[in-house]
Design a protein around this motif. Structure first.
Motif, PDB file in Angstrom:
ATOM      1  N   ARG A  13      25.549 -17.367 123.128  1.00 46.01           N
ATOM      2  CA  ARG A  13      24.578 -17.187 124.284  1.00 46.01           C
ATOM      3  C   ARG A  13      23.726 -16.054 124.209  1.00 46.01           C
ATOM      4  NH1 ARG A  13      28.741 -17.111 128.026  1.00 46.01           N
ATOM      5  NH2 ARG A  13      29.365 -15.056 127.516  1.00 46.01           N
ATOM      6  N   ASP A  14      24.058 -15.039 123.701  1.00 44.61           N
ATOM      7  CA  ASP A  14      23.064 -13.976 123.720  1.00 44.61           C
ATOM      8  C   ASP A  14      23.209 -13.047 122.505  1.00 44.61           C
ATOM      9  OD1 ASP A  14      21.674 -11.793 125.455  1.00 44.61           O
ATOM     10  OD2 ASP A  14      23.036 -10.836 124.494  1.00 44.61           O
ATOM     11  N   TYR A  15      22.168 -12.627 121.775  1.00 45.19           N
ATOM     12  CA  TYR A  15      22.213 -12.150 120.734  1.00 45.19           C
ATOM     13  C   TYR A  15      22.938 -10.725 120.695  1.00 45.19           C
ATOM     14  CZ  TYR A  15      18.605 -14.936 118.923  1.00 45.19           C
ATOM     15  OH  TYR A  15      17.699 -16.112 118.325  1.00 45.19           O
ATOM     16  N   ASP A  16      22.791 -10.054 121.896  1.00 42.25           N
ATOM     17  CA  ASP A  16      23.152  -8.382 121.720  1.00 42.25           C
ATOM     18  C   ASP A  16      24.693  -8.426 122.200  1.00 42.25           C
ATOM     19  OD1 ASP A  16      20.824  -7.110 121.110  1.00 42.25           O
ATOM     20  OD2 ASP A  16      20.023  -7.576 123.238  1.00 42.25           O
ATOM     21  N   GLU A  17      25.112  -9.365 123.054  1.00 42.45           N
ATOM     22  CA  GLU A  17      26.521  -9.518 123.289  1.00 42.45           C
ATOM     23  C   GLU A  17      27.234  -9.851 121.988  1.00 42.45           C
ATOM     24  OE1 GLU A  17      27.196 -12.035 126.754  1.00 42.45           O
ATOM     25  OE2 GLU A  17      27.115 -13.768 125.426  1.00 42.45           O
ATOM     26  N   ASP A  33      18.360  -8.061 111.739  1.00 39.73           N
ATOM     27  CA  ASP A  33      18.158  -8.315 113.077  1.00 39.73           C
ATOM     28  C   ASP A  33      16.634  -8.234 113.173  1.00 39.73           C
ATOM     29  OD1 ASP A  33      17.787  -8.742 115.749  1.00 39.73           O
ATOM     30  OD2 ASP A  33      18.967  -7.080 116.423  1.00 39.73           O
ATOM     31  N   TYR A  35      12.982  -9.927 114.506  1.00 35.39           N
ATOM     32  CA  TYR A  35      12.298 -10.841 115.457  1.00 35.39           C
ATOM     33  C   TYR A  35      11.391 -11.739 115.000  1.00 35.39           C
ATOM     34  CZ  TYR A  35       9.367 -12.392 119.599  1.00 35.39           C
ATOM     35  OH  TYR A  35       8.932 -13.136 120.404  1.00 35.39           O
ATOM     36  N   LYS A  41      12.388 -15.896 118.526  1.00 31.98           N
ATOM     37  CA  LYS A  41      13.901 -15.653 118.345  1.00 31.98           C
ATOM     38  C   LYS A  41      14.064 -14.580 117.374  1.00 31.98           C
ATOM     39  CE  LYS A  41      14.520 -19.136 114.871  1.00 31.98           C
ATOM     40  NZ  LYS A  41      15.209 -20.491 114.176  1.00 31.98           N
ATOM     41  N   ARG A  60      21.120 -17.935 118.880  1.00 34.07           N
ATOM     42  CA  ARG A  60      21.167 -17.964 120.243  1.00 34.07           C
ATOM     43  C   ARG A  60      20.772 -19.684 120.583  1.00 34.07           C
ATOM     44  NH1 ARG A  60      16.774 -15.327 123.273  1.00 34.07           N
ATOM     45  NH2 ARG A  60      15.677 -17.290 122.327  1.00 34.07           N
ATOM     46  N   SER A  62      19.102 -22.617 122.123  1.00 32.52           N
ATOM     47  CA  SER A  62      17.858 -22.398 122.886  1.00 32.52           C
ATOM     48  C   SER A  62      17.501 -23.850 123.514  1.00 32.52           C
ATOM     49  CB  SER A  62      16.836 -22.081 121.675  1.00 32.52           C
ATOM     50  OG  SER A  62      16.736 -23.226 120.778  1.00 32.52           O
ATOM     51  N   TYR A 120      33.375 -15.945 122.467  1.00 34.77           N
ATOM     52  CA  TYR A 120      33.239 -17.289 123.107  1.00 34.77           C
ATOM     53  C   TYR A 120      34.325 -18.272 123.144  1.00 34.77           C
ATOM     54  CZ  TYR A 120      28.469 -15.559 123.016  1.00 34.77           C
ATOM     55  OH  TYR A 120      27.382 -14.596 123.146  1.00 34.77           O
TER      56      TYR A 120
END
Length: 150
Positions: A13-17, A33, A35, A41, A60, A62, A120
């Motif tokens: 759902r989210d990269y950072d989490e 990591d 960009y 993305k 993630r 999209s 998740y």
């Protein structure tokens, strides 16, 4: 011929989490990591400590149809298998770090195993294969340059 499985994509759902879970709870290494501006993305890769095998690409979601697969990439089956050189050390640490186990540790013919959930809900096996298991043999000799089949 020599080939290798390099990455396995895991829809998140989210990269950072996801990075937080894999790095801080499972103690994986953040390999990359980066960009990617042209696609807006990130290319996020994590791997178990000391591993030279396949890594996980945290991808993630999209598109709307991708969100349905977050936490259910294998339709409720165990999706990924994390082998360790010390089952009880890693099991105790993971429990202490709040990782949820869906099945308690068991001794099986192939080794010691317990099933845990990622952030998740995807199911993973934490396992320590017994000596003599074909995959344990492959892991032991993966970097030796020797044939991996007994």
């Amino acid at each position: 011929m020599k080939q290798a499985l390099v990455h396995i994509a895991l829809v998140v759902r989210d990269y950072d989490e996801a990075i937080d879970f894999y790095v801080n709870k499972l103690k994986f290494e953040l390999v990359e990591d980066t960009y990617q501006a042209e696609q807006d993305k990130r290319w996020v890769v994590v791997a178990p400590p000391g591993s030279k095998g396949a890594s996980i690409l945290l991808a993630r979601a999209s598109k709307p149809e991708q969100f349905d697969f977050i936490g259910n990439q294998a339709g409720g089956r165990v999706f990924l298998f994390l082998n360790t050189d010390d089952f009880w050390r890693d099991y105790r640490r993971m429990v202490a770090d709040g990782v949820e186990f869906a099945r308690e540790p068991q001794e099986q013919d192939y080794g010691t195993v317990a099933v845990f959930k990622d952030l998740y809900g995807n199911l993973w096996d934490l396992l320590q294969l017994n000596d003599g298991h074909p995959m344990a043999y492959r892991l032991a000799y993966q970097d030796s340059g020797l044939e991996v089949y007994p």
